[in-house]
Design a protein around this motif. Sequence first.
Motif, short mmCIF file in Angstrom:
data_model
loop_
_atom_site.label_atom_id
_atom_site.label_comp_id
_atom_site.label_asym_id
_atom_site.label_seq_id
_atom_site.Cartn_x
_atom_site.Cartn_y
_atom_site.Cartn_z
N GLY A 173 0.97 -1.19 -0.04
CA GLY A 173 -0.23 0.02 -0.05
C GLY A 173 1.01 1.18 0.00
N LYS A 174 2.31 1.09 0.17
CA LYS A 174 3.04 2.29 0.13
C LYS A 174 3.65 2.52 -1.15
N VAL A 175 3.61 3.71 -1.73
CA VAL A 175 4.56 4.13 -3.16
C VAL A 175 5.63 4.55 -2.83
N GLU A 176 6.58 4.12 -3.71
CA GLU A 176 8.19 4.59 -3.48
C GLU A 176 8.05 5.81 -4.02
N SER A 177 8.82 6.96 -3.19
CA SER A 177 8.70 8.36 -3.70
C SER A 177 9.89 8.46 -4.47
N ARG A 178 9.37 9.19 -5.66
CA ARG A 178 10.37 9.62 -6.59
C ARG A 178 10.44 11.03 -6.55
N LEU A 179 9.70 11.58 -5.63
CA LEU A 179 10.17 13.15 -5.46
C LEU A 179 9.76 13.45 -3.98
N THR A 180 10.64 13.59 -3.18
CA THR A 180 10.31 13.60 -1.57
C THR A 180 9.61 14.86 -1.31
N ASN A 181 9.68 15.96 -2.05
CA ASN A 181 9.10 17.26 -1.63
C ASN A 181 7.94 17.53 -2.58
N GLU A 182 7.25 16.49 -3.07
CA GLU A 182 6.22 16.61 -4.06
C GLU A 182 5.34 17.71 -3.54
N ALA A 183 4.55 17.32 -2.29
CA ALA A 183 3.63 18.30 -1.81
C ALA A 183 4.26 19.78 -1.83
N GLU A 184 5.25 19.93 -1.42
CA GLU A 184 5.81 21.31 -1.55
C GLU A 184 5.92 21.90 -2.97
N VAL A 185 6.27 21.19 -3.93
CA VAL A 185 6.31 21.61 -5.20
C VAL A 185 4.89 21.91 -5.65
N PHE A 186 3.70 21.07 -5.34
CA PHE A 186 2.47 21.30 -5.87
C PHE A 186 2.05 22.48 -5.16
N GLU A 187 2.30 22.82 -3.88
CA GLU A 187 1.80 24.03 -3.35
C GLU A 187 2.59 25.45 -3.89
N SER A 188 3.64 25.13 -3.97
CA SER A 188 4.38 26.37 -5.02
C SER A 188 3.70 26.65 -6.20
N LEU A 189 3.46 25.64 -7.14
CA LEU A 189 2.83 25.79 -8.29
C LEU A 189 1.62 26.40 -8.05
N LYS A 190 0.85 26.13 -7.04
CA LYS A 190 -0.84 26.73 -6.87
C LYS A 190 -0.40 28.04 -6.56
N SER A 191 0.81 28.51 -6.03
CA SER A 191 0.70 29.90 -5.72
C SER A 191 0.95 30.88 -7.00
N TRP A 192 1.93 30.11 -7.79
CA TRP A 192 2.46 30.62 -8.98
C TRP A 192 1.50 30.65 -10.02
N ALA A 193 0.74 29.72 -10.15
CA ALA A 193 -0.66 29.84 -11.21
C ALA A 193 -1.46 30.77 -10.61
N ALA A 194 -1.75 30.95 -9.41
CA ALA A 194 -2.80 31.99 -9.08
C ALA A 194 -2.37 33.26 -9.45
N ASN A 195 -1.06 33.72 -9.24
CA ASN A 195 -0.56 35.11 -9.63
C ASN A 195 0.23 35.17 -10.97
N TYR A 196 0.08 34.17 -11.80
CA TYR A 196 0.69 34.18 -13.05
C TYR A 196 0.27 35.51 -13.82
N LYS A 197 1.19 36.32 -14.41
CA LYS A 197 0.62 37.49 -15.24
C LYS A 197 0.64 36.98 -16.80
N GLY A 198 -0.04 36.43 -16.96
CA GLY A 198 -0.13 35.85 -18.44
C GLY A 198 -1.43 34.87 -19.09
N CYS A 199 -1.23 33.89 -19.43
CA CYS A 199 -2.51 33.22 -19.76
C CYS A 199 -3.01 32.77 -18.42
N LYS A 200 -4.32 32.50 -18.53
CA LYS A 200 -5.18 31.98 -17.31
C LYS A 200 -4.63 30.57 -17.07
#
Length: 509
Positions: free
Chosen positions: A384-411
């Motif tokens: 039931g445990k998946v081997e991690s390929r990206l140890t900070n996946e959640a951090e990357v996702f949250e950073s992308l969410k903040s970036w997408a919300a404030n991106y000055k270009g295409c929606k």
Amino acid sequence: MNKKVQILLFLFIFNSFSLCLYFIHHPSFLNPTPSPNSHIKIFTKDSPFRRPFIEKHKTHILKPWPILPSYSPWSQPSNSTPLRSCEGYFGNGFTRLVEVFSGRAGGGGWFRCWYSETLRSSICEGGRVRMVVERIGMAKGGESLGDVIGRSEDEELPLFDDGAFEVDGGLGFKGGKMVVDEGFLDRYVPRGEIMRHTMRDLIGKMRVVGKKEFSCDKWIEEPTLLVTRFEYANLFHTVTDWYSAYVSSRVTGLPNRPHLIFVDGHCKAPLEETWKALFSSVRYAKNFTGTVCFRHAILSPLGYETALFKGLTEDIFCDGASAQELWRKPDNEKTARISEFGEMIRASFGLPLNLNHVGKPISGGHNVLFVRREDYLAHPRHGGKVESRLTNEAEVFESLKSWAANYKGCKINLVNGLFAHMSMKEQVRAIQDASVIIGAHGAGLTHIVSALPKTVILEIISSQFRRPHFAYIARWKGLEYHAINLDGSYANPETVINALVSIMKSLRC
């Protein structure tokens, strides 16, 4: 006549042409009954031959083939496919027909194989083939995962006794002889690097019996694919099985989508949803009792023998191109087959095929799909445990969410791709709707086979998993591909964002 109408008319003509070829290739076969394994006849597609007669029967409702924008004909009667060409790898390289047995003179069955020199494997098929369920050793298969926790893989992979499958030898045939010998298997169904080649084992235990011995508890009148699987819960390996089954259906010229029977004892898994969408029905061999006879059975090669898998160790330098481009200018170093297959998956789920990004969002902005890796129970031996390929996946996702919300270009719509908790149709829809697909190296990225043209792929690769799976698939589909290679398994969110900024600048709003 506008361009869209011309394209639809062209596709209709090609599909009609393929249906005609199927019926042309199945006239009565009047040769006398040979002994099994003697006078094996070898043809290429340049050679004149007549396919064995398939008995007329009442056809149950089978799913029709959808009209696919990237479809190209699979039958090539006028010329052989060049060795190690892109069509040889991904399309119909099965150009050598080996007639093994025909008992038509005595009202019996038949068996033959289509061999590919490029892939070094065969698609075999037969008429009046009987499956004797009690001679196949394996678990029942098709159970719910929770009911079989801890069951070993050996219990799920089939073991065949002599005569597990039999061909009707017709009147006058006496005794039970094997359909093929080891020499035939080594030549046309080689084991290669596969330690337990279940399809080779099935064919090797197949025998011919006299008509008096050929009794059936159940007849399946429609064409039926027989498939043996290994890593049935892993998307990448299952896609290779889907592709092999699809190619087998096309190469043998089936006018409709066949039934499918798993000749293995694996339990049910979420990926079965796509099997059911692709084919007319899905059943497990051990769910039958007694003997089951097939008017027309097709034996699909293992997924390990497809170009999708062989490309991990062989140099398959094929670039994706549109079918329209290849119709105008054939090129042995280009293919549209992976795009055709992706369209087949989308069409099977009832998703639209007339979409095309052409660098612009479908509606309401560009979807950036982040394919996530989650813990989930995959099969009886999985913790039931998946081997991690990206140890900070959640951090990357949250950073992308903040970036997408404030991106000055295409929606930008950042889509959280939690595939482990989505149906297969929802997963394919998310892939289809994405302008950019990003994710760590993992089986979920195999879904890019269903991505639309102009979709951009960004793969984050840890130092422990530098494998070419998705770079190759992207190339074979003609998709733009980028990679971020990590020193370990930690990704700097700013590096990922910078890569996405560069990609977004190339997209139209």
